[in-house]
Scaffold this motif. Structure first.
Motif, PDB file in Angstrom:
ATOM      1  N   PHE A 154       0.919  -1.352   0.053  1.00  0.00           N
ATOM      2  CA  PHE A 154       0.026  -0.206  -0.108  1.00  0.00           C
ATOM      3  C   PHE A 154       0.781   1.254   0.030  1.00  0.00           C
ATOM      4  CE2 PHE A 154      -2.186   3.579   2.224  1.00  0.00           C
ATOM      5  CZ  PHE A 154      -3.196   3.620   1.606  1.00  0.00           C
ATOM      6  N   ALA A 155       1.922   1.274   0.813  1.00  0.00           N
ATOM      7  CA  ALA A 155       2.597   2.386   0.852  1.00  0.00           C
ATOM      8  C   ALA A 155       4.279   2.278   0.943  1.00  0.00           C
ATOM      9  CB  ALA A 155       2.332   3.305   2.332  1.00  0.00           C
ATOM     10  N   LEU A 156       4.979   3.135   0.198  1.00  0.00           N
ATOM     11  CA  LEU A 156       6.361   3.004   0.295  1.00  0.00           C
ATOM     12  C   LEU A 156       6.878   3.543   1.839  1.00  0.00           C
ATOM     13  CD1 LEU A 156       7.486   4.347  -3.345  1.00  0.00           C
ATOM     14  CD2 LEU A 156       7.729   2.039  -2.455  1.00  0.00           C
ATOM     15  N   LEU A 157       7.315   2.763   2.631  1.00  0.00           N
ATOM     16  CA  LEU A 157       7.476   3.018   4.011  1.00  0.00           C
ATOM     17  C   LEU A 157       8.764   3.673   4.127  1.00  0.00           C
ATOM     18  CD1 LEU A 157       5.960  -0.032   5.649  1.00  0.00           C
ATOM     19  CD2 LEU A 157       4.988   2.066   5.453  1.00  0.00           C
ATOM     20  N   ASN A 158       8.866   4.713   4.934  1.00  0.00           N
ATOM     21  CA  ASN A 158      10.298   5.357   5.104  1.00  0.00           C
ATOM     22  C   ASN A 158      10.987   4.733   6.466  1.00  0.00           C
ATOM     23  OD1 ASN A 158       9.200   6.520   7.432  1.00  0.00           O
ATOM     24  ND2 ASN A 158       8.428   8.386   6.369  1.00  0.00           N
ATOM     25  N   GLU A 159      12.148   5.252   6.625  1.00  0.00           N
ATOM     26  CA  GLU A 159      13.065   4.742   7.637  1.00  0.00           C
ATOM     27  C   GLU A 159      12.094   4.615   8.968  1.00  0.00           C
ATOM     28  OE1 GLU A 159      17.179   5.303   8.290  1.00  0.00           O
ATOM     29  OE2 GLU A 159      17.391   5.254   6.086  1.00  0.00           O
ATOM     30  N   SER A 160      11.702   5.815   9.277  1.00  0.00           N
ATOM     31  CA  SER A 160      11.213   5.828  10.697  1.00  0.00           C
ATOM     32  C   SER A 160       9.919   5.006  11.022  1.00  0.00           C
ATOM     33  CB  SER A 160      10.716   7.337  11.320  1.00  0.00           C
ATOM     34  OG  SER A 160       9.918   7.792  10.373  1.00  0.00           O
ATOM     35  N   GLU A 161       9.042   4.735   9.795  1.00  0.00           N
ATOM     36  CA  GLU A 161       8.188   4.055   9.714  1.00  0.00           C
ATOM     37  C   GLU A 161       8.249   2.514   9.586  1.00  0.00           C
ATOM     38  OE1 GLU A 161       5.356   7.232   7.187  1.00  0.00           O
ATOM     39  OE2 GLU A 161       6.507   5.713   6.031  1.00  0.00           O
ATOM     40  N   THR A 162       9.500   2.053   9.270  1.00  0.00           N
ATOM     41  CA  THR A 162       9.977   0.636   9.323  1.00  0.00           C
ATOM     42  C   THR A 162      10.464   0.417  10.605  1.00  0.00           C
ATOM     43  OG1 THR A 162      10.544   0.805   6.856  1.00  0.00           O
ATOM     44  CG2 THR A 162      11.299  -1.060   8.170  1.00  0.00           C
ATOM     45  N   ALA A 163      11.183   1.529  11.119  1.00  0.00           N
ATOM     46  CA  ALA A 163      11.862   1.218  12.444  1.00  0.00           C
ATOM     47  C   ALA A 163      10.685   1.091  13.609  1.00  0.00           C
ATOM     48  CB  ALA A 163      12.611   2.389  12.801  1.00  0.00           C
ATOM     49  N   MET A 164       9.333   1.961  13.366  1.00  0.00           N
ATOM     50  CA  MET A 164       8.425   1.518  14.276  1.00  0.00           C
ATOM     51  C   MET A 164       7.548   0.172  14.055  1.00  0.00           C
ATOM     52  SD  MET A 164       6.097   2.503  16.385  1.00  0.00           S
ATOM     53  CE  MET A 164       5.301   4.307  16.830  1.00  0.00           C
ATOM     54  N   LEU A 165       7.612  -0.294  13.115  1.00  0.00           N
ATOM     55  CA  LEU A 165       7.191  -1.431  12.793  1.00  0.00           C
ATOM     56  C   LEU A 165       7.960  -2.636  13.382  1.00  0.00           C
ATOM     57  CD1 LEU A 165       5.673  -1.631   9.093  1.00  0.00           C
ATOM     58  CD2 LEU A 165       4.362  -1.559  11.322  1.00  0.00           C
ATOM     59  N   GLU A 166       9.666  -2.455  13.407  1.00  0.00           N
ATOM     60  CA  GLU A 166      10.237  -3.246  13.997  1.00  0.00           C
ATOM     61  C   GLU A 166      10.310  -3.212  15.419  1.00  0.00           C
ATOM     62  OE1 GLU A 166      14.672  -2.840  12.899  1.00  0.00           O
ATOM     63  OE2 GLU A 166      14.060  -2.344  11.069  1.00  0.00           O
ATOM     64  N   ARG A 167      10.009  -2.013  16.004  1.00  0.00           N
ATOM     65  CA  ARG A 167       9.911  -1.973  17.388  1.00  0.00           C
ATOM     66  C   ARG A 167       8.777  -2.795  18.204  1.00  0.00           C
ATOM     67  NH1 ARG A 167      11.534   3.109  16.931  1.00  0.00           N
ATOM     68  NH2 ARG A 167       9.635   4.129  17.159  1.00  0.00           N
ATOM     69  N   LEU A 168       7.750  -2.864  17.112  1.00  0.00           N
ATOM     70  CA  LEU A 168       6.544  -3.539  17.447  1.00  0.00           C
ATOM     71  C   LEU A 168       6.849  -4.972  17.788  1.00  0.00           C
ATOM     72  CD1 LEU A 168       3.587  -2.458  15.308  1.00  0.00           C
ATOM     73  CD2 LEU A 168       3.898  -1.872  17.589  1.00  0.00           C
ATOM     74  N   HIS A 169       7.750  -5.425  16.843  1.00  0.00           N
ATOM     75  CA  HIS A 169       8.140  -7.147  16.851  1.00  0.00           C
ATOM     76  C   HIS A 169       9.070  -7.108  18.161  1.00  0.00           C
ATOM     77  CE1 HIS A 169       7.173  -6.911  12.849  1.00  0.00           C
ATOM     78  NE2 HIS A 169       7.179  -8.120  12.631  1.00  0.00           N
ATOM     79  N   GLU A 170       9.345  -6.368  19.056  1.00  0.00           N
ATOM     80  CA  GLU A 170       9.777  -6.767  20.330  1.00  0.00           C
ATOM     81  C   GLU A 170       9.080  -7.538  21.239  1.00  0.00           C
ATOM     82  OE1 GLU A 170      11.232  -3.138  21.862  1.00  0.00           O
ATOM     83  OE2 GLU A 170      12.689  -2.682  20.204  1.00  0.00           O
ATOM     84  N   ARG A 171       7.943  -7.055  21.195  1.00  0.00           N
ATOM     85  CA  ARG A 171       6.762  -7.858  22.132  1.00  0.00           C
ATOM     86  C   ARG A 171       6.368  -9.077  21.425  1.00  0.00           C
ATOM     87  NH1 ARG A 171       5.213  -4.419  26.338  1.00  0.00           N
ATOM     88  NH2 ARG A 171       3.355  -6.021  26.806  1.00  0.00           N
ATOM     89  N   ARG A 172       7.217 -10.070  21.180  1.00  0.00           N
ATOM     90  CA  ARG A 172       6.821 -11.668  20.509  1.00  0.00           C
ATOM     91  C   ARG A 172       6.196 -12.379  21.598  1.00  0.00           C
ATOM     92  NH1 ARG A 172       8.822 -12.670  14.998  1.00  0.00           N
ATOM     93  NH2 ARG A 172       8.441 -14.809  14.732  1.00  0.00           N
TER      94      ARG A 172
END
Lengths: 246, 246
Positions: free
Chosen positions: A16-34
Protein backbone atom coordinates in the motif's frame (compact mmCIF):
# COMPACT_ATOMS: atom_id res chain seq x y z
CA UNK A 1 12.28 -14.47 10.50
CA UNK A 2 13.79 -11.07 11.30
CA UNK A 3 11.88 -7.90 11.97
CA UNK A 4 11.85 -4.85 9.72
CA UNK A 5 11.76 -5.10 5.97
CA UNK A 6 11.54 -8.90 6.08
CA UNK A 7 8.57 -9.22 8.42
CA UNK A 8 5.28 -10.28 6.81
CA UNK A 9 3.59 -7.15 8.19
CA UNK A 10 6.12 -4.85 6.53
CA UNK A 11 5.85 -6.83 3.28
CA UNK A 12 2.10 -6.53 3.36
CA UNK A 13 1.88 -2.82 4.22
CA UNK A 14 4.48 -2.11 1.52
CA UNK A 15 1.86 -3.15 -1.03
CA UNK A 16 0.00 0.00 0.00
CA UNK A 17 2.71 2.53 0.96
CA UNK A 18 6.41 2.95 0.35
CA UNK A 19 7.46 3.06 3.99
CA UNK A 20 10.25 5.38 5.10
CA UNK A 21 12.95 4.57 7.65
CA UNK A 22 11.16 5.82 10.76
CA UNK A 23 8.00 3.96 9.75
CA UNK A 24 9.91 0.72 9.18
CA UNK A 25 11.73 1.25 12.48
CA UNK A 26 8.39 1.67 14.28
CA UNK A 27 7.18 -1.64 12.82
CA UNK A 28 10.46 -3.23 13.96
CA UNK A 29 9.97 -1.94 17.51
CA UNK A 30 6.52 -3.53 17.55
CA UNK A 31 8.21 -6.88 16.96
CA UNK A 32 9.91 -6.74 20.38
CA UNK A 33 6.80 -7.96 22.19
CA UNK A 34 6.69 -11.33 20.48
CA UNK A 35 4.76 -14.13 22.19
CA UNK A 36 3.98 -17.77 21.48
CA UNK A 37 0.53 -19.32 21.66
CA UNK A 38 -0.43 -22.98 21.38
CA UNK A 39 -3.06 -24.52 19.12
CA UNK A 40 -6.56 -24.20 20.45
CA UNK A 41 -5.91 -21.65 23.21
CA UNK A 42 -7.86 -18.47 22.35
CA UNK A 43 -5.81 -15.26 22.20
CA UNK A 44 -8.79 -12.98 22.49
CA UNK A 45 -12.27 -14.09 23.45
CA UNK A 46 -15.65 -12.69 22.49
CA UNK A 47 -16.75 -10.07 25.05
CA UNK A 48 -13.23 -9.33 26.33
CA UNK A 49 -12.55 -5.62 26.87
CA UNK A 50 -9.51 -3.37 26.52
CA UNK A 51 -7.27 -6.15 25.29
CA UNK A 52 -4.21 -5.83 23.10
CA UNK A 53 -4.21 -6.41 19.37
CA UNK A 54 -1.76 -8.86 17.79
CA UNK A 55 0.11 -9.15 14.54
CA UNK A 56 0.57 -12.73 13.43
CA UNK A 57 4.28 -13.37 12.76
CA UNK A 58 4.20 -17.13 12.11
CA UNK A 59 1.44 -19.74 11.88
CA UNK A 60 -2.28 -19.57 11.16
CA UNK A 61 -5.25 -18.43 13.27
CA UNK A 62 -8.96 -17.86 12.77
CA UNK A 63 -11.55 -15.40 14.07
CA UNK A 64 -14.98 -16.74 14.92
CA UNK A 65 -18.23 -16.07 16.70
CA UNK A 66 -20.21 -18.61 18.67
CA UNK A 67 -24.00 -18.36 18.82
CA UNK A 68 -26.09 -18.99 21.93
CA UNK A 69 -27.06 -22.40 20.47
CA UNK A 70 -23.38 -23.40 20.24
CA UNK A 71 -22.99 -23.18 16.45
CA UNK A 72 -19.83 -21.46 15.30
CA UNK A 73 -19.16 -19.22 12.32
CA UNK A 74 -15.55 -18.65 11.29
CA UNK A 75 -15.38 -15.06 10.06
CA UNK A 76 -11.90 -15.17 8.57
CA UNK A 77 -8.58 -16.98 8.66
CA UNK A 78 -5.39 -15.07 9.54
CA UNK A 79 -1.97 -15.73 8.04
CA UNK A 80 1.44 -14.14 8.80
CA UNK A 81 1.34 -10.35 8.53
CA UNK A 82 -2.35 -10.13 9.49
CA UNK A 83 -3.72 -8.24 12.48
CA UNK A 84 -5.76 -10.07 15.10
CA UNK A 85 -8.23 -7.94 17.03
CA UNK A 86 -7.31 -4.59 15.50
CA UNK A 87 -10.99 -3.64 15.24
CA UNK A 88 -11.56 -4.60 18.86
CA UNK A 89 -9.09 -2.00 20.14
CA UNK A 90 -11.08 0.75 18.48
CA UNK A 91 -14.45 -0.78 19.40
CA UNK A 92 -13.20 -1.50 22.96
CA UNK A 93 -14.92 -4.87 23.32
CA UNK A 94 -14.06 -7.81 21.11
CA UNK A 95 -17.04 -8.93 19.06
CA UNK A 96 -15.38 -12.24 18.27
CA UNK A 97 -12.74 -14.77 19.40
CA UNK A 98 -9.36 -15.72 17.93
CA UNK A 99 -8.04 -19.25 17.97
CA UNK A 100 -4.60 -20.43 16.82
CA UNK A 101 -5.01 -23.12 14.13
CA UNK A 102 -1.31 -24.03 14.47
CA UNK A 103 1.18 -23.07 17.13
CA UNK A 104 1.75 -19.41 16.41
CA UNK A 105 4.06 -16.49 17.11
CA UNK A 106 2.27 -13.18 17.54
CA UNK A 107 3.40 -9.66 18.30
CA UNK A 108 1.41 -8.01 21.04
CA UNK A 109 0.42 -4.40 20.39
CA UNK A 110 -0.97 -2.76 23.51
CA UNK A 111 -4.17 -0.79 23.06
CA UNK A 112 -2.56 2.53 24.14
CA UNK A 113 0.49 2.00 21.92
CA UNK A 114 -1.76 1.32 18.94
CA UNK A 115 -3.86 4.45 19.55
CA UNK A 116 -0.62 6.44 19.87
CA UNK A 117 0.72 5.00 16.62
CA UNK A 118 -2.56 5.74 14.81
CA UNK A 119 -2.69 9.35 15.99
CA UNK A 120 1.04 10.12 15.68
CA UNK A 121 2.21 8.28 12.56
CA UNK A 122 -0.54 9.09 10.08
CA UNK A 123 1.01 7.50 6.98
CA UNK A 124 1.56 4.25 8.84
CA UNK A 125 -1.94 4.60 10.29
CA UNK A 126 -3.32 4.96 6.75
CA UNK A 127 -1.44 1.81 5.70
CA UNK A 128 -2.96 -0.06 8.66
CA UNK A 129 -6.36 1.37 7.70
CA UNK A 130 -5.75 -0.04 4.20
CA UNK A 131 -5.02 -3.48 5.70
CA UNK A 132 -8.23 -3.24 7.76
CA UNK A 133 -10.20 -2.22 4.65
CA UNK A 134 -8.82 -5.24 2.86
CA UNK A 135 -9.86 -7.45 5.78
CA UNK A 136 -13.36 -6.00 5.52
CA UNK A 137 -13.45 -6.63 1.77
CA UNK A 138 -12.69 -10.29 2.51
CA UNK A 139 -15.50 -10.55 5.05
CA UNK A 140 -17.80 -9.03 2.40
CA UNK A 141 -16.69 -11.76 -0.04
CA UNK A 142 -17.42 -14.41 2.59
CA UNK A 143 -20.88 -12.89 3.13
CA UNK A 144 -21.57 -12.96 -0.62
CA UNK A 145 -20.19 -16.51 -0.75
CA UNK A 146 -22.50 -17.84 1.96
CA UNK A 147 -25.46 -15.78 0.74
CA UNK A 148 -25.20 -16.33 -2.99
CA UNK A 149 -22.56 -18.86 -4.13
CA UNK A 150 -23.11 -22.61 -4.41
CA UNK A 151 -20.87 -24.86 -2.32
CA UNK A 152 -18.30 -25.57 -5.07
CA UNK A 153 -17.88 -21.91 -6.08
CA UNK A 154 -17.71 -20.93 -2.40
CA UNK A 155 -14.93 -23.42 -1.69
CA UNK A 156 -13.04 -22.50 -4.88
CA UNK A 157 -13.25 -18.78 -4.08
CA UNK A 158 -11.99 -19.35 -0.54
CA UNK A 159 -8.99 -21.44 -1.67
CA UNK A 160 -8.08 -18.90 -4.37
CA UNK A 161 -8.34 -15.98 -1.94
CA UNK A 162 -5.95 -17.73 0.44
CA UNK A 163 -3.49 -18.33 -2.44
CA UNK A 164 -3.48 -14.63 -3.33
CA UNK A 165 -3.08 -13.55 0.31
CA UNK A 166 -0.26 -16.04 0.92
CA UNK A 167 1.59 -14.96 -2.22
CA UNK A 168 1.69 -11.36 -0.91
CA UNK A 169 3.75 -12.52 2.08
CA UNK A 170 5.81 -15.04 0.11
CA UNK A 171 4.08 -18.21 1.33
CA UNK A 172 2.35 -19.55 -1.77
CA UNK A 173 1.37 -18.95 -5.34
CA UNK A 174 -0.42 -20.29 -8.38
CA UNK A 175 0.97 -23.81 -7.82
CA UNK A 176 -0.45 -24.11 -4.33
CA UNK A 177 0.39 -23.70 -0.66
CA UNK A 178 0.66 -25.46 2.68
CA UNK A 179 -2.67 -25.21 4.48
CA UNK A 180 -3.30 -26.42 8.06
CA UNK A 181 -7.10 -26.01 7.88
CA UNK A 182 -9.15 -29.13 8.67
CA UNK A 183 -12.49 -30.01 7.13
CA UNK A 184 -14.08 -28.69 10.34
CA UNK A 185 -12.49 -25.28 9.86
CA UNK A 186 -13.63 -25.23 6.24
CA UNK A 187 -17.15 -26.22 7.29
CA UNK A 188 -17.39 -23.46 9.92
CA UNK A 189 -15.96 -20.90 7.51
CA UNK A 190 -18.17 -21.80 4.55
CA UNK A 191 -21.43 -22.59 6.37
CA UNK A 192 -21.31 -26.25 5.24
CA UNK A 193 -21.25 -29.56 7.11
CA UNK A 194 -17.94 -31.46 7.30
CA UNK A 195 -19.45 -34.19 5.09
CA UNK A 196 -20.46 -31.59 2.51
CA UNK A 197 -16.91 -30.17 2.60
CA UNK A 198 -15.50 -33.59 1.80
CA UNK A 199 -17.92 -34.06 -1.08
CA UNK A 200 -17.15 -30.66 -2.59
CA UNK A 201 -13.38 -31.19 -2.33
CA UNK A 202 -13.78 -34.57 -4.05
CA UNK A 203 -15.78 -32.96 -6.87
CA UNK A 204 -13.14 -30.27 -7.41
CA UNK A 205 -10.40 -32.94 -7.43
CA UNK A 206 -12.29 -35.20 -9.86
CA UNK A 207 -12.77 -32.24 -12.21
CA UNK A 208 -8.98 -31.82 -12.24
CA UNK A 209 -9.12 -28.34 -10.71
CA UNK A 210 -7.56 -28.53 -7.24
CA UNK A 211 -6.43 -31.13 -4.71
CA UNK A 212 -6.39 -30.48 -0.96
CA UNK A 213 -4.63 -33.38 0.75
CA UNK A 214 -2.18 -33.91 3.64
CA UNK A 215 -2.06 -30.23 4.54
CA UNK A 216 -1.33 -29.00 1.05
CA UNK A 217 -3.47 -27.28 -1.60
CA UNK A 218 -2.31 -28.04 -5.19
CA UNK A 219 -3.85 -26.17 -8.10
CA UNK A 220 -4.08 -28.50 -11.08
CA UNK A 221 -6.05 -26.03 -13.22
CA UNK A 222 -5.74 -22.56 -11.67
CA UNK A 223 -7.55 -20.74 -14.50
CA UNK A 224 -10.37 -23.28 -14.53
CA UNK A 225 -10.85 -22.78 -10.80
CA UNK A 226 -10.90 -18.98 -11.26
CA UNK A 227 -13.67 -19.39 -13.85
CA UNK A 228 -15.68 -21.73 -11.63
CA UNK A 229 -15.43 -19.32 -8.66
CA UNK A 230 -15.85 -16.16 -10.75
CA UNK A 231 -12.80 -15.02 -8.76
CA UNK A 232 -11.68 -11.42 -9.29
CA UNK A 233 -8.83 -10.55 -6.90
CA UNK A 234 -9.21 -6.77 -7.34
CA UNK A 235 -10.67 -6.46 -3.82
CA UNK A 236 -7.33 -7.65 -2.38
CA UNK A 237 -5.60 -4.62 -3.96
CA UNK A 238 -2.15 -6.20 -4.27
CA UNK A 239 -1.00 -4.33 -7.37
CA UNK A 240 1.53 -1.95 -5.78
CA UNK A 241 1.72 1.11 -3.54
CA UNK A 242 -0.89 3.90 -3.59
CA UNK A 243 1.05 6.13 -1.16
CA UNK A 244 4.51 7.05 -2.45
CA UNK A 245 7.55 7.66 -0.24
CA UNK A 246 7.73 10.59 2.21
CA UNK B 1 -29.94 19.93 8.56
CA UNK B 2 -26.92 22.19 9.08
CA UNK B 3 -23.29 21.15 8.90
CA UNK B 4 -20.91 21.07 11.83
CA UNK B 5 -21.95 19.85 15.24
CA UNK B 6 -25.44 19.01 14.00
CA UNK B 7 -24.47 16.84 11.04
CA UNK B 8 -25.08 13.11 11.44
CA UNK B 9 -21.39 12.41 10.68
CA UNK B 10 -20.23 14.69 13.50
CA UNK B 11 -22.78 13.18 15.86
CA UNK B 12 -21.61 9.71 14.98
CA UNK B 13 -17.85 10.37 15.22
CA UNK B 14 -18.43 12.14 18.55
CA UNK B 15 -19.40 8.75 19.98
CA UNK B 16 -15.74 7.82 19.51
CA UNK B 17 -13.77 11.05 19.98
CA UNK B 18 -14.40 14.42 21.57
CA UNK B 19 -13.70 16.50 18.47
CA UNK B 20 -11.92 19.83 18.80
CA UNK B 21 -12.73 22.99 16.83
CA UNK B 22 -10.38 22.43 13.89
CA UNK B 23 -11.63 18.85 13.52
CA UNK B 24 -15.26 19.96 13.57
CA UNK B 25 -14.42 22.73 11.09
CA UNK B 26 -12.80 20.19 8.76
CA UNK B 27 -15.97 18.06 8.85
CA UNK B 28 -17.99 21.21 8.12
CA UNK B 29 -15.83 22.01 5.09
CA UNK B 30 -16.47 18.51 3.75
CA UNK B 31 -20.17 19.37 3.73
CA UNK B 32 -19.63 22.00 1.00
CA UNK B 33 -19.62 19.42 -1.77
CA UNK B 34 -23.17 18.25 -1.19
CA UNK B 35 -24.94 16.48 -4.06
CA UNK B 36 -28.37 14.95 -4.64
CA UNK B 37 -28.98 11.49 -6.09
CA UNK B 38 -32.26 9.91 -7.12
CA UNK B 39 -33.62 6.52 -6.11
CA UNK B 40 -32.15 3.66 -8.08
CA UNK B 41 -29.25 5.51 -9.72
CA UNK B 42 -26.00 3.93 -8.46
CA UNK B 43 -23.49 6.35 -6.90
CA UNK B 44 -20.56 3.99 -7.20
CA UNK B 45 -20.56 0.81 -9.24
CA UNK B 46 -18.66 -2.42 -8.76
CA UNK B 47 -15.33 -2.28 -10.61
CA UNK B 48 -15.17 1.53 -10.75
CA UNK B 49 -11.70 2.94 -10.00
CA UNK B 50 -10.38 6.05 -8.29
CA UNK B 51 -13.83 7.35 -7.44
CA UNK B 52 -14.78 9.65 -4.61
CA UNK B 53 -16.21 8.47 -1.32
CA UNK B 54 -19.47 9.91 0.00
CA UNK B 55 -20.96 10.67 3.38
CA UNK B 56 -24.70 10.20 3.47
CA UNK B 57 -26.34 13.40 4.80
CA UNK B 58 -30.01 12.51 4.27
CA UNK B 59 -31.86 9.43 3.07
CA UNK B 60 -31.01 5.72 2.91
CA UNK B 61 -28.73 3.75 0.58
CA UNK B 62 -27.43 0.20 0.32
CA UNK B 63 -24.19 -1.46 -0.77
CA UNK B 64 -24.44 -4.67 -2.76
CA UNK B 65 -22.62 -7.10 -4.99
CA UNK B 66 -24.07 -8.80 -8.02
CA UNK B 67 -22.90 -12.29 -8.98
CA UNK B 68 -22.26 -13.44 -12.54
CA UNK B 69 -25.59 -15.34 -12.42
CA UNK B 70 -27.46 -12.11 -11.62
CA UNK B 71 -28.23 -12.81 -7.96
CA UNK B 72 -27.66 -9.90 -5.62
CA UNK B 73 -26.39 -9.75 -2.06
CA UNK B 74 -26.96 -6.56 -0.09
CA UNK B 75 -23.90 -6.19 2.14
CA UNK B 76 -25.19 -3.36 4.31
CA UNK B 77 -27.66 -0.50 4.49
CA UNK B 78 -26.41 3.07 4.98
CA UNK B 79 -28.21 5.75 6.99
CA UNK B 80 -27.33 9.44 7.55
CA UNK B 81 -23.80 9.89 8.89
CA UNK B 82 -22.49 6.73 7.19
CA UNK B 83 -19.68 6.62 4.65
CA UNK B 84 -20.31 5.16 1.21
CA UNK B 85 -17.25 3.75 -0.54
CA UNK B 86 -14.68 4.72 2.07
CA UNK B 87 -12.97 1.34 1.72
CA UNK B 88 -12.87 1.70 -2.07
CA UNK B 89 -10.72 4.83 -1.91
CA UNK B 90 -8.03 2.92 -0.03
CA UNK B 91 -8.46 -0.22 -2.13
CA UNK B 92 -8.59 1.86 -5.34
CA UNK B 93 -11.27 -0.20 -7.06
CA UNK B 94 -14.77 -0.51 -5.68
CA UNK B 95 -15.60 -4.10 -4.80
CA UNK B 96 -19.31 -3.31 -4.64
CA UNK B 97 -22.06 -0.93 -5.80
CA UNK B 98 -24.10 1.67 -3.93
CA UNK B 99 -27.74 2.37 -4.69
CA UNK B 100 -29.93 5.06 -3.15
CA UNK B 101 -33.00 3.45 -1.53
CA UNK B 102 -34.66 6.88 -1.23
CA UNK B 103 -33.73 10.19 -2.83
CA UNK B 104 -30.57 11.10 -0.96
CA UNK B 105 -28.20 13.94 -0.20
CA UNK B 106 -24.56 12.93 -0.06
CA UNK B 107 -21.32 14.78 0.54
CA UNK B 108 -18.66 13.99 -1.99
CA UNK B 109 -15.17 13.46 -0.57
CA UNK B 110 -12.56 13.33 -3.31
CA UNK B 111 -10.06 10.51 -3.08
CA UNK B 112 -7.05 12.88 -2.74
CA UNK B 113 -8.80 15.01 -0.10
CA UNK B 114 -9.60 11.92 1.92
CA UNK B 115 -6.02 10.62 1.78
CA UNK B 116 -4.84 14.10 2.83
CA UNK B 117 -7.28 14.17 5.74
CA UNK B 118 -6.22 10.68 6.85
CA UNK B 119 -2.51 11.48 6.77
CA UNK B 120 -2.75 15.04 8.17
CA UNK B 121 -5.50 14.95 10.81
CA UNK B 122 -4.66 11.75 12.68
CA UNK B 123 -7.27 12.05 15.46
CA UNK B 124 -10.02 12.58 12.92
CA UNK B 125 -8.53 9.76 10.85
CA UNK B 126 -8.69 7.48 13.88
CA UNK B 127 -12.35 8.43 14.39
CA UNK B 128 -13.05 7.56 10.75
CA UNK B 129 -11.12 4.31 11.24
CA UNK B 130 -13.42 3.64 14.21
CA UNK B 131 -16.48 4.20 11.99
CA UNK B 132 -15.02 1.81 9.39
CA UNK B 133 -14.32 -0.78 12.10
CA UNK B 134 -17.91 -0.49 13.22
CA UNK B 135 -19.07 -0.99 9.61
CA UNK B 136 -16.92 -4.12 9.44
CA UNK B 137 -18.38 -5.40 12.73
CA UNK B 138 -21.83 -5.06 11.15
CA UNK B 139 -20.81 -7.02 8.06
CA UNK B 140 -19.47 -9.71 10.40
CA UNK B 141 -22.87 -9.83 12.14
CA UNK B 142 -24.57 -10.17 8.76
CA UNK B 143 -22.20 -13.02 7.89
CA UNK B 144 -22.98 -14.78 11.17
CA UNK B 145 -26.68 -14.12 10.58
CA UNK B 146 -26.75 -15.71 7.14
CA UNK B 147 -24.38 -18.51 8.17
CA UNK B 148 -25.85 -19.45 11.53
CA UNK B 149 -29.14 -17.72 12.48
CA UNK B 150 -32.60 -18.94 11.52
CA UNK B 151 -34.76 -16.59 9.45
CA UNK B 152 -36.69 -15.09 12.40
CA UNK B 153 -33.58 -14.39 14.51
CA UNK B 154 -31.82 -12.99 11.42
CA UNK B 155 -34.67 -10.56 10.69
CA UNK B 156 -35.01 -9.58 14.37
CA UNK B 157 -31.26 -8.92 14.65
CA UNK B 158 -31.26 -6.80 11.50
CA UNK B 159 -34.21 -4.65 12.66
CA UNK B 160 -32.66 -4.16 16.12
CA UNK B 161 -29.28 -3.22 14.64
CA UNK B 162 -30.95 -0.54 12.50
CA UNK B 163 -32.75 0.83 15.58
CA UNK B 164 -29.48 1.17 17.48
CA UNK B 165 -27.70 2.80 14.53
CA UNK B 166 -30.57 5.23 13.90
CA UNK B 167 -30.74 6.23 17.57
CA UNK B 168 -27.06 7.29 17.42
CA UNK B 169 -27.93 9.92 14.81
CA UNK B 170 -31.27 10.87 16.39
CA UNK B 171 -33.55 9.08 13.92
CA UNK B 172 -35.11 6.33 15.99
CA UNK B 173 -35.15 4.45 19.25
CA UNK B 174 -36.73 1.65 21.25
CA UNK B 175 -40.23 2.55 20.03
CA UNK B 176 -39.36 2.18 16.38
CA UNK B 177 -38.32 4.11 13.30
CA UNK B 178 -39.25 5.06 9.76
CA UNK B 179 -37.82 2.50 7.34
CA UNK B 180 -37.96 2.75 3.53
CA UNK B 181 -36.71 -0.82 2.91
CA UNK B 182 -38.98 -3.03 0.79
CA UNK B 183 -39.39 -6.77 1.17
CA UNK B 184 -37.00 -7.12 -1.80
CA UNK B 185 -34.26 -5.20 0.02
CA UNK B 186 -34.81 -7.32 3.12
CA UNK B 187 -34.67 -10.49 1.02
CA UNK B 188 -31.39 -9.49 -0.67
CA UNK B 189 -29.88 -8.43 2.66
CA UNK B 190 -30.89 -11.53 4.61
CA UNK B 191 -30.45 -14.20 1.94
CA UNK B 192 -34.18 -15.01 1.93
CA UNK B 193 -36.89 -14.96 -0.74
CA UNK B 194 -39.41 -12.09 -0.68
CA UNK B 195 -42.14 -14.61 0.20
CA UNK B 196 -40.07 -15.89 3.11
CA UNK B 197 -39.53 -12.29 4.29
CA UNK B 198 -43.29 -11.75 4.37
CA UNK B 199 -43.86 -14.95 6.31
CA UNK B 200 -41.18 -14.10 8.90
CA UNK B 201 -42.51 -10.57 9.40
CA UNK B 202 -46.00 -11.99 9.92
CA UNK B 203 -44.66 -14.46 12.53
CA UNK B 204 -42.90 -11.69 14.44
CA UNK B 205 -46.06 -9.55 14.34
CA UNK B 206 -48.32 -12.42 15.48
CA UNK B 207 -45.97 -13.07 18.40
CA UNK B 208 -46.48 -9.44 19.46
CA UNK B 209 -42.79 -8.55 19.01
CA UNK B 210 -42.53 -6.09 16.11
CA UNK B 211 -44.65 -4.71 13.27
CA UNK B 212 -43.17 -3.47 10.00
CA UNK B 213 -45.92 -1.79 7.99
CA UNK B 214 -46.33 1.27 5.74
CA UNK B 215 -42.67 2.26 5.99
CA UNK B 216 -42.50 2.12 9.75
CA UNK B 217 -41.01 -0.38 12.21
CA UNK B 218 -42.83 -0.46 15.60
CA UNK B 219 -41.38 -2.45 18.45
CA UNK B 220 -44.22 -3.93 20.51
CA UNK B 221 -41.92 -5.99 22.74
CA UNK B 222 -38.37 -4.69 22.38
CA UNK B 223 -36.90 -6.93 25.10
CA UNK B 224 -38.64 -10.00 23.73
CA UNK B 225 -37.18 -9.30 20.30
CA UNK B 226 -33.69 -8.85 21.81
CA UNK B 227 -34.03 -12.29 23.43
CA UNK B 228 -35.24 -13.92 20.22
CA UNK B 229 -32.33 -12.42 18.23
CA UNK B 230 -29.73 -12.90 20.99
CA UNK B 231 -28.90 -9.25 20.19
CA UNK B 232 -25.92 -7.76 22.01
CA UNK B 233 -25.22 -4.22 20.71
CA UNK B 234 -21.68 -4.10 22.13
CA UNK B 235 -20.20 -4.39 18.62
CA UNK B 236 -21.77 -1.03 17.73
CA UNK B 237 -19.70 0.64 20.49
CA UNK B 238 -22.08 3.53 21.13
CA UNK B 239 -21.33 4.00 24.83
CA UNK B 240 -19.30 7.23 24.67
CA UNK B 241 -15.94 8.55 23.52
CA UNK B 242 -12.69 6.55 23.76
CA UNK B 243 -10.47 9.46 22.62
CA UNK B 244 -10.73 12.46 24.92
CA UNK B 245 -10.36 16.08 23.78
CA UNK B 246 -7.09 17.45 22.38
Amino acid sequence: MTAGTDSPLTRKLSAFALLNESETAMLERLHERRRSFSVGRDLVYQGQSRQAAYVLAAGWACSYKVQADGTRQIVDVQIPGDFLGLRSVLLRTSDHSFEPITDIEAIEVLSDDLLKLLTQMPRLATAIFWAASRDEAMVVEHLVGIGRRDAAARMAHFLLELAARLSLVGLGGRDGYDCPLTQYHLADALGLSAIHVNRVLRQLREKGLVTFRDGHVSFEDYDGLVTLADFDPTYLDQEGPLLSGA
